[in-house]
Design a protein around this motif. Structure first.
Motif, PDB file in Angstrom:
ATOM      1  N   LEU A 303       0.826  -1.206   0.000  1.00 22.79           N
ATOM      2  CA  LEU A 303       0.000   0.000   0.000  1.00 22.79           C
ATOM      3  C   LEU A 303       0.861   1.257   0.000  1.00 22.79           C
ATOM      4  O   LEU A 303       0.609   2.204  -0.762  1.00 22.79           O
ATOM      5  N   GLN A 304       1.895   1.284   0.827  1.00 22.39           N
ATOM      6  CA  GLN A 304       2.780   2.450   0.878  1.00 22.39           C
ATOM      7  C   GLN A 304       3.498   2.664  -0.449  1.00 22.39           C
ATOM      8  O   GLN A 304       3.612   3.797  -0.948  1.00 22.39           O
ATOM      9  N   ALA A 305       3.961   1.562  -1.044  1.00 20.06           N
ATOM     10  CA  ALA A 305       4.659   1.669  -2.332  1.00 20.06           C
ATOM     11  C   ALA A 305       3.724   2.181  -3.422  1.00 20.06           C
ATOM     12  O   ALA A 305       4.090   3.049  -4.228  1.00 20.06           O
ATOM     13  N   PHE A 306       2.499   1.664  -3.447  1.00 21.61           N
ATOM     14  CA  PHE A 306       1.542   2.101  -4.459  1.00 21.61           C
ATOM     15  C   PHE A 306       1.149   3.566  -4.257  1.00 21.61           C
ATOM     16  O   PHE A 306       0.914   4.282  -5.226  1.00 21.61           O
ATOM     17  N   ARG A 307       1.069   3.999  -3.005  1.00 21.72           N
ATOM     18  CA  ARG A 307       0.767   5.418  -2.738  1.00 21.72           C
ATOM     19  C   ARG A 307       1.877   6.307  -3.296  1.00 21.72           C
ATOM     20  O   ARG A 307       1.613   7.333  -3.932  1.00 21.72           O
ATOM     21  N   GLU A 308       3.118   5.915  -3.043  1.00 23.38           N
ATOM     22  CA  GLU A 308       4.248   6.721  -3.528  1.00 23.38           C
ATOM     23  C   GLU A 308       4.323   6.716  -5.047  1.00 23.38           C
ATOM     24  O   GLU A 308       4.764   7.690  -5.659  1.00 23.38           O
ATOM     25  N   ALA A 309       3.875   5.598  -5.663  1.00 25.29           N
ATOM     26  CA  ALA A 309       3.912   5.502  -7.125  1.00 25.29           C
ATOM     27  C   ALA A 309       2.671   6.110  -7.774  1.00 25.29           C
ATOM     28  O   ALA A 309       2.620   6.236  -8.997  1.00 25.29           O
ATOM     29  N   GLY A 310       1.662   6.488  -6.965  1.00 28.10           N
ATOM     30  CA  GLY A 310       0.430   7.049  -7.523  1.00 28.10           C
ATOM     31  C   GLY A 310      -0.443   6.032  -8.228  1.00 28.10           C
ATOM     32  O   GLY A 310      -1.234   6.385  -9.107  1.00 28.10           O
ATOM     33  N   ASP A 311      -0.326   4.765  -7.843  1.00 29.77           N
ATOM     34  CA  ASP A 311      -1.086   3.681  -8.468  1.00 29.77           C
ATOM     35  C   ASP A 311      -2.354   3.432  -7.651  1.00 29.77           C
ATOM     36  O   ASP A 311      -2.332   2.760  -6.618  1.00 29.77           O
ATOM     37  N   VAL A 312      -3.483   3.969  -8.113  1.00 31.36           N
ATOM     38  CA  VAL A 312      -4.732   3.871  -7.352  1.00 31.36           C
ATOM     39  C   VAL A 312      -5.263   2.444  -7.339  1.00 31.36           C
ATOM     40  O   VAL A 312      -5.747   1.959  -6.306  1.00 31.36           O
ATOM     41  N   GLN A 317      -6.387  -2.639  -4.230  1.00 30.31           N
ATOM     42  CA  GLN A 317      -6.145  -4.080  -4.106  1.00 30.31           C
ATOM     43  C   GLN A 317      -5.417  -4.387  -2.794  1.00 30.31           C
ATOM     44  O   GLN A 317      -5.719  -5.386  -2.122  1.00 30.31           O
ATOM     45  N   ALA A 318      -4.456  -3.533  -2.429  1.00 28.75           N
ATOM     46  CA  ALA A 318      -3.742  -3.735  -1.158  1.00 28.75           C
ATOM     47  C   ALA A 318      -4.686  -3.559   0.030  1.00 28.75           C
ATOM     48  O   ALA A 318      -4.627  -4.320   1.012  1.00 28.75           O
ATOM     49  N   CYS A 319      -5.576  -2.555  -0.048  1.00 31.56           N
ATOM     50  CA  CYS A 319      -6.545  -2.349   1.039  1.00 31.56           C
ATOM     51  C   CYS A 319      -7.481  -3.545   1.168  1.00 31.56           C
ATOM     52  O   CYS A 319      -7.823  -3.968   2.290  1.00 31.56           O
ATOM     53  N   GLU A 320      -7.890  -4.088   0.050  1.00 26.61           N
ATOM     54  CA  GLU A 320      -8.757  -5.264   0.086  1.00 26.61           C
ATOM     55  C   GLU A 320      -8.040  -6.443   0.732  1.00 26.61           C
ATOM     56  O   GLU A 320      -8.620  -7.180   1.547  1.00 26.61           O
ATOM     57  N   GLY A 321      -6.750  -6.613   0.376  1.00 23.52           N
ATOM     58  CA  GLY A 321      -5.960  -7.674   1.004  1.00 23.52           C
ATOM     59  C   GLY A 321      -5.804  -7.461   2.496  1.00 23.52           C
ATOM     60  O   GLY A 321      -5.870  -8.417   3.284  1.00 23.52           O
ATOM     61  N   ILE A 336     -13.303  -3.972   8.328  1.00 28.00           N
ATOM     62  CA  ILE A 336     -14.303  -3.089   7.743  1.00 28.00           C
ATOM     63  C   ILE A 336     -13.673  -1.762   7.301  1.00 28.00           C
ATOM     64  O   ILE A 336     -13.934  -1.252   6.209  1.00 28.00           O
ATOM     65  N   GLY A 337     -12.784  -1.225   8.150  1.00 27.93           N
ATOM     66  CA  GLY A 337     -12.104   0.018   7.802  1.00 27.93           C
ATOM     67  C   GLY A 337     -11.294  -0.107   6.518  1.00 27.93           C
ATOM     68  O   GLY A 337     -11.327   0.784   5.660  1.00 27.93           O
ATOM     69  N   HIS A 338     -10.582  -1.223   6.388  1.00 32.03           N
ATOM     70  CA  HIS A 338      -9.769  -1.415   5.164  1.00 32.03           C
ATOM     71  C   HIS A 338     -10.660  -1.596   3.947  1.00 32.03           C
ATOM     72  O   HIS A 338     -10.349  -1.073   2.869  1.00 32.03           O
ATOM     73  N   TYR A 339     -11.767  -2.313   4.096  1.00 31.51           N
ATOM     74  CA  TYR A 339     -12.663  -2.499   2.954  1.00 31.51           C
ATOM     75  C   TYR A 339     -13.312  -1.181   2.552  1.00 31.51           C
ATOM     76  O   TYR A 339     -13.500  -0.911   1.356  1.00 31.51           O
ATOM     77  N   GLN A 340     -13.633  -0.344   3.552  1.00 30.10           N
ATOM     78  CA  GLN A 340     -14.189   0.977   3.228  1.00 30.10           C
ATOM     79  C   GLN A 340     -13.165   1.831   2.479  1.00 30.10           C
ATOM     80  O   GLN A 340     -13.499   2.554   1.540  1.00 30.10           O
ATOM     81  N   GLU A 341     -11.903   1.738   2.877  1.00 31.23           N
ATOM     82  CA  GLU A 341     -10.840   2.469   2.185  1.00 31.23           C
ATOM     83  C   GLU A 341     -10.690   1.957   0.755  1.00 31.23           C
ATOM     84  O   GLU A 341     -10.484   2.737  -0.195  1.00 31.23           O
ATOM     85  N   ALA A 342     -10.807   0.645   0.597  1.00 31.77           N
ATOM     86  CA  ALA A 342     -10.719   0.073  -0.747  1.00 31.77           C
ATOM     87  C   ALA A 342     -11.857   0.612  -1.626  1.00 31.77           C
ATOM     88  O   ALA A 342     -11.638   0.978  -2.794  1.00 31.77           O
ATOM     89  N   LEU A 343     -13.060   0.658  -1.072  1.00 28.09           N
ATOM     90  CA  LEU A 343     -14.188   1.202  -1.843  1.00 28.09           C
ATOM     91  C   LEU A 343     -13.959   2.670  -2.191  1.00 28.09           C
ATOM     92  O   LEU A 343     -14.295   3.099  -3.308  1.00 28.09           O
TER      93      LEU A 343
END
Length: 343
Positions: A303-312, A317-321, A336-343
Motif C-alpha cells: 500500500l505504501q509503495a503504491f501510494r508513492e507511485a500514484g497507483d490507485v 487491491q492492497a486495502c482489500e488484502g 471493515i475500515g480497510h474495505y471501506q478504504e478500498a471502496l
C-alpha cells in the motif's frame, strides 16, 4: 462525408478496393475541414486499410500512421497476481536484422516486405485492431524466416502472440503454437539479452493461456539470461514473473523466495510500483499459507509503495488484502475500515 464512408465500406465488402480508396480519400478531404481530430483519424484509418487491400501497404501505412491518436491508452490490470510485462515490452521493438524500409526508397525482397508488415502491425494496436496486428506480425514472421533472420522472426512471433491474446479471435491452441515456434527460434539467437526478453514475453503469453508450468519454465530461462549485472531491470521482471507463476501453480512456499528477491531488486532500482506489486504477490502467498500476520505486513508495504507511485488500482487491491488479513486475524472492525478504504 458519412455517405462517402458508407459507400467506401460497401465497395470494400464487394471487393472493389479501388472504388473504396476513392470514397475514403474524398471523405478524408472533407474531414480536413472539420474541427474533429477523431473524425479525421477514422477517415485516415479507412483509407489506409483500403490501400492495403489494393496491395499498396506502404501507401496504406502512411494513412494508418495518421490515424493514430497522439496520446497512448493504458490497459487494465486485474486479479490477485502482478505479472511484469515491462522488460518484454521494451527490448524487442528494435531487433538486430529488421530493416527500416520507409523513407529509404523501395525495399526489396522478403526482408523488405516483412519490415512493411511489422510497421503496419505496430499501427493497429493503437487503433484497437489487435486481430489485424496479429496477422501482420504473422506474415512478417514468415517473411523473416524466409530471409533467414531468426531474431526478427522470433520477435514478430512474440508480438503476434500478444496481439492474438488481445483480440480474443484466436483459439488457445493456435496461440500456443505461435509461442512454441517463437520458443524454438530462441535457441538460434546468439544475443543473450534479446533471448532473455523473448523468453519473458513467451512466459507472459503462457501465463495468459493459464499454462503456468510452461510460463515458469520460460521465466526461469529469462532469469538465467539476464541475471547478474547484465540486465537488472530484466532480472527484476523475471524474478517477479517467476514468483507470480509459482503463486498460480499454488507452489506458495517456493514463490516466497522469488517474491522477496524481486522486491529487493525493484527497491535497488528505485521502482516503487514494481516493488509494490512484489509485496502484493508476497502477501497473497503468505495468506494462502495461513501466515496472516505476515500477509498483513506485506500488504501494508504494498500500500505504501503504491501510494508513492500514484497507483490507485494497486492501492485498493492492497486495502482489500488488508481487509481479508485483518478478518483472519480476528479483527472485523479493522477489516471493515480497510474495505471501506478500498471502496
Amino acid at each position: 462525408m458519412e455517405g462517402l464512408m458508407r459507400a467506401g465500406s460497401r465497395a470494400l465488402a464487394l471487393g472493389d478496393a479501388q472504388g473504396a480508396v476513392g470514397c475514403f480519400r474524398r471523405a478524408l478531404l472533407l474531414a480536413g475541414g472539420t474541427a474533429s481530430p477523431r473524425l479525421r483519424r477514422a477517415c485516415a484509418f479507412s483509407l489506409g486499410a483500403a490501400y492495403v487491400e489494393t496491395r499498396k501497404p506502404e501507401k496504406g501505412l502512411e494513412f494508418l500512421l495518421q490515424s493514430q491518436p497522439s496520446e497512448g491508452h493504458g490497459g487494465e490490470r486485474g486479479g490477485d497476481l502482478y505479472f511484469n510485462a515491462g522488460a518484454a515490452d521494451e527490448g524487442p521493438r528494435d531487433f538486430p536484422k529488421a530493416p527500416e524500409c520507409f523513407g529509404r526508397g523501395r525495399a526489396a525482397g522478403a526482408d523488405g516486405r516483412a519490415g512493411t508488415r511489422v510497421r503496419m502491425g505496430r499501427c493497429y494496436p493503437g487503433m484497437r485492431e489487435p486481430a489485424r496486428a496479429a496477422r501482420c506480425f504473422l506474415e512478417a514472421a514468415r517473411g523473416y524466416a524466409a530471409a533467414a533472420s531468426p531474431e526478427a522472426a522470433a520477435v514478430a512471433l512474440g508480438r503476434a502472440s500478444t496481439s492474438m491474446l488481445q483480440s480474443r479471435r484466436f483459439g488457445a491452441a493456435e496461440i500456443a503454437g505461435v509461442l512454441a515456434q517463437c520458443r524454438w527460434l530462441c535457441d538460434s539467437i546468439p544475443d543473450p539479452a534479446l533471448r532473455g526478453k523473448l523468453y519473458n514475453a513467451i512466459g507472459l503469453g503462457y501465463s495468459q493461456l493459464r499454462s503456468f508450468s510452461l510460463a515458469a519454465e520460460s521465466f526461469q530461462r529469462a532469469l538465467a539470461l539476464c541475471g547478474g549485472e547484465r540486465d537488472r531491470r530484466g532480472e527484476a521482471a523475471a524474478l517477479q514473473n517467476l514468483g507470480a507463476a509459482h503463486n498460480a501453480l499454488r507452489s506458495f512456499g517456493t514463490a516466497l523466495g522469488w517474491h522477496r528477491r524481486a522486491a529487493a531488486l525493484h527497491s535497488a532500482l528505485g521502482n516503487r510500483r514494481g516493488q509494490g506489486e512484489c509485496f502484493g504477490n508476497l502477501a497473497y502467498a503468505c495468506s494462502q499459507l495461513g501466515m496472516h500476520q505476515a500477509a498483513a505486513e506485506n500488504y501494508l508495504h504494498a500500500l505504501q509503495a503504491f501510494r508513492e507511485a500514484g497507483d490507485v488500482q494497486g492501492q485498493w487491491q492492497a486495502c482489500e488484502g488488508l481487509g481479508a488479513a485483518s478478518f483472519h486475524l480476528g479483527d472485523p472492525e479493522k477489516a471493515i475500515g480497510h474495505y471501506q478504504e478500498a471502496l
